[in-house]
Design a protein around this motif. Structure first.
Motif, PDB file in Angstrom:
ATOM      1  N   UNK A 127       1.003  -1.532 -11.646  1.00  0.00           N
ATOM      2  CA  UNK A 127       0.755  -0.668 -12.794  1.00  0.00           C
ATOM      3  C   UNK A 127      -0.659  -0.886 -13.339  1.00  0.00           C
ATOM      4  N   UNK A 172      -5.786  -6.952  -2.563  1.00  0.00           N
ATOM      5  CA  UNK A 172      -4.956  -7.814  -1.733  1.00  0.00           C
ATOM      6  C   UNK A 172      -5.527  -9.224  -1.545  1.00  0.00           C
ATOM      7  N   UNK A 225       5.267   5.523  -5.080  1.00  0.00           N
ATOM      8  CA  UNK A 225       5.974   5.345  -6.339  1.00  0.00           C
ATOM      9  C   UNK A 225       5.530   4.024  -6.972  1.00  0.00           C
ATOM     10  N   UNK A 226       4.302   3.990  -7.535  1.00  0.00           N
ATOM     11  CA  UNK A 226       3.760   2.713  -8.010  1.00  0.00           C
ATOM     12  C   UNK A 226       4.601   2.070  -9.107  1.00  0.00           C
ATOM     13  N   UNK A 227       5.362   2.869  -9.823  1.00  0.00           N
ATOM     14  CA  UNK A 227       6.156   2.280 -10.909  1.00  0.00           C
ATOM     15  C   UNK A 227       7.494   1.732 -10.407  1.00  0.00           C
ATOM     16  N   UNK A 228       7.709   1.768  -9.087  1.00  0.00           N
ATOM     17  CA  UNK A 228       8.991   1.341  -8.507  1.00  0.00           C
ATOM     18  C   UNK A 228       9.392  -0.076  -8.912  1.00  0.00           C
ATOM     19  N   UNK A 229      10.683  -0.221  -9.231  1.00  0.00           N
ATOM     20  CA  UNK A 229      11.249  -1.532  -9.560  1.00  0.00           C
ATOM     21  C   UNK A 229      12.303  -1.931  -8.526  1.00  0.00           C
ATOM     22  N   UNK A 234       0.837  -1.200   0.000  1.00  0.00           N
ATOM     23  CA  UNK A 234       0.000   0.000   0.000  1.00  0.00           C
ATOM     24  C   UNK A 234       0.873   1.252   0.000  1.00  0.00           C
ATOM     25  N   UNK A 265       4.056   1.596  -1.098  1.00  0.00           N
ATOM     26  CA  UNK A 265       4.767   1.757  -2.378  1.00  0.00           C
ATOM     27  C   UNK A 265       3.809   2.260  -3.445  1.00  0.00           C
ATOM     28  N   UNK A 266       2.615   1.695  -3.422  1.00  0.00           N
ATOM     29  CA  UNK A 266       1.626   2.070  -4.425  1.00  0.00           C
ATOM     30  C   UNK A 266       1.350   3.570  -4.381  1.00  0.00           C
ATOM     31  N   UNK A 267       1.352   4.124  -3.175  1.00  0.00           N
ATOM     32  CA  UNK A 267       1.051   5.550  -3.066  1.00  0.00           C
ATOM     33  C   UNK A 267       2.245   6.421  -3.426  1.00  0.00           C
TER      34      UNK A 267
END
Lengths: 431, 431
Positions: free
Chosen positions: B33, B351, A90-94, A84, A86-88
């Motif tokens: 994404x 989830x 930087x959702x494109x995070x790798x 939750x 990460x999604x907020x």
């Protein structure tokens, strides 16, 4: 699962527990509305003290170690909360670069790092470890107690970006509290997310600012529940210009200790509490339970011996202490197997993801337990069997007590959010 | 905790498991994404079938019952996911109106409703139950097997708003799949959030649309992993104008069954699978496992006896079946204590919050298990000990298998999101 706990089963805390349980939907909604306006710290742990007549946070850690002390059952909650978060952010995070404490081969701490790595891998990130330690010039394996190992790598700074060799992260997660100051390699990273931000580190953070923010939060919350904020708030006064080793500034400190003790005494009288008030002196910046002392009388500060002075004057990473916080002491009446215990609550994003009891067999109920010799009893704060059960007799139900702990810990987390907004050096840029 | 499972430990599924585990961060990022572009259904349960050589969803339920079959350990995950869902949809929410199935005194189902009530109360909402049943004209207590009770109340419609007496909710949660049609009392609610939306109910929803969307999702995902989408996708063809009781439209149905069987045969040959293909005929709208039949040869449809015809022609709430889906049958090679088993995965928001095995001692590996006599073995899908462990031998680790199940179930949930976007009657309003 739940260790045998001896908690105070009478007094105002039970009324508080009752009120908190009855108000659960209102409290959860209040938090929801607060989080619409304020951003929770990325992750937080909060030390609580339950005196039976009062429950208060005494330390809010924005670079929590000790994730390894959570039970394995709780980890999915951390993974879900990390997703939750990460999604907020930087959702494109790798890729995630995790920066742990320097110079540490402490296998307990490394086990915390391994747990964090596992959580973020399962939340969907490639996680690698970079170290601020200049002595690490090539990938270095560190051995854990369970036979596994972690590889830390030297950081590579490339103009506006920080990474490792062949690893360009979009997010950098600090698990290093920056007690030694802000390293240049972390400055001016405008293209990447640095979490928590630099001003959350002890190089810039001050406990006095945190507890000022907490006082505001505690007052708001107490208004919602119609109660005295003192029941959840430890009085705190900052004192500047103190030099324990030179014996300077101790009169001013004594005066503030006196003030806190007499205010506490007044409150004890109001509530009919038969305890001797005490104050805790702690460095305004810094953690690890270093440089903390319990004072029952301001006069004790006159007769400090050399050893005590030294202990109070230098803390983690050799930092000297010149500003302290005098805080109303909150006795802990909780015991696990006869040892003094205090609950520690772990949060990720806005969610309580677990907790444990820190216990110390050789310490008293009015002493700091974050000291060598302490150990940990994991508590399934968040297990279903630990979810609150309205209708239970106040004080009789561990789940209800744990729900209350989660509420108070989240108040401290919210205070950290207020605090970070106020101390953000770039606040005007975004305003 | 984990029951003894006999799963196929060889064949393509193990390669798939291996690939899914290795690609975990990429998969989680891919979902992140996708969820930036698409809204997950509020809650979802997905029935899976693991053939050893193939793993596919066979039913995606947007009004899941059975939350009571999740272990208590999993509930905190549901509470946390519910908090995240509410925060996004309606953070200022105070009251939630939950509308369960009508006319039910089935204590298993009521226990599901009680579990949902508990989850949303702990997520911070005042939850009350309203019923579509016109026979309920005053608050009525329904008794549960554990001695507790639930009160259902008659709905009160007031212009644009729906509520109960003295209860004005901002969110209405349907746990009623609307098989009997869309009740007028639920129409034109523009001031309140109705979740899931009306077109998710079986009055309007079609399995053929879902599996068309799932085909698209499976292809996208398979491209990411470089694999044949057939490994996770059951071929499905809708057939209209079927009337089992009158024996009409059966030739067209036979032709499609033939087609699906021959395509399946071709795939089996390609993968060297020594199994007899079969097809499953199910109503294009409707659930509860009613009106479902397994066919190994199209000719079987010629000789249907009166009883079978009746069984196929009328399903839940007396709805007649005129459109069916012919689906490639996916055998299940999983067993729990010798009984045929299929995993069911529960999700809330995006989830995975838990799951269980549906088992049926009297059914075959190629039969529908959602039938009277089935039982449930809760599985701690989401427990830490169930979190994936990269490095384990494929097929040897239950946690790894469960992670894979969670991935495939989320693909079906994503397909439901695509499906609901395409079938949204108000889509243009928001576009």
């Amino acid at each position: 699962m739940v260790p045998h706990l001896t908690t105070a089963l009478t007094g105002p805390i039970n009324e508080l527990e009752q009120r908190i349980l009855e108000s659960m939907p209102a409290i959860e909604r209040w938090f929801r509305l607060e989080w619409m306006e304020h951003t929770p710290p990325f992750y937080t742990s909060v030390d609580l003290r339950n005196a039976g007549f009062k429950l208060a946070p005494v330390d809010t850690n924005l670079f929590p170690g000790g994730f390894n002390n959570l039970t394995a059952d709780m980890l999915p909650l951390s993974v879900q909360a990390a997703m939750a978060a990460i999604e907020k952010i930087c959702p494109e995070a790798k890729n995630l670069l995790l920066i742990p404490e320097n110079h540490t081969r402490n296998t307990f701490y490394l086990s915390n790092v391994a747990t964090l790595k596992r959580i973020f891998t399962q939340a969907g990130l490639n996680v690698r470890l970079g170290t601020l330690d200049p002595d690490v010039t090539e990938p270095t394996a560190l051995n854990l107690a369970d036979g596994s190992s972690l590889t830390v790598e030297p950081l590579v700074r490339n103009r506006g970006r920080l990474g490792l060799k062949d690893f360009d992260p979009c997010t950098i997660l600090l698990n290093n509290d920056l007690s030694a100051g802000v390293p240049r390699v972390l400055e001016h990273l405008h293209e990447q997310y640095l979490l928590p931000p630099l001003h959350a580190g002890w190089a810039l953070r001050r406990k006095s600012q945190h507890f000022k923010a907490y006082e505001e939060v505690a007052k708001k919350f107490s208004k919602l529940l119609g109660m005295d904020p003192w029941l959840i708030h430890p009085m705190s006064v900052p004192v500047e210009g103190v030099d324990f080793s030179e014996g300077q500034g101790l009169e001013a400190l004594q005066a503030q200790v006196d003030l806190v003790l007499s205010k506490t005494r007044k409150k004890y009288k109001e509530y009919g509490i038969n305890e001797k008030p005490f104050a805790v002196i702690k460095p305004d910046a810094g953690t690890y339970g270093m440089g903390v002392m319990t004072v029952r009388d301001a006069k004790e500060l006159v007769d400090l011996n050399r050893r005590s002075r030294n202990k109070m004057s230098v803390i983690k990473d050799g930092q000297e202490v010149h500003q302290v916080l005098v805080q109303e002491g909150v006795v802990t009446h909780e015991r696990v197997n006869d040892a003094v215990a205090e609950p520690v609550v772990y949060m990720m994003d806005r969610y309580v993801v677990g907790g444990f009891y820190r216990i110390h067999a050789d310490r008293g109920a009015d002493e700091n337990l974050n000291a060598p010799g302490s150990s940990f009893v994991p508590l399934a704060f968040a297990q279903s069997s630990q979810l609150p059960r309205p209708g239970e007799k106040p004080g009789a139900s561990a789940p209800n007590r744990f729900y209350m702990y989660g509420v108070i810990a989240r108040l401290a987390m919210l205070a950290a959010s207020y605090e970070l907004e106020l101390t953000d050096p770039e606040a005007e840029v975004y305003a």
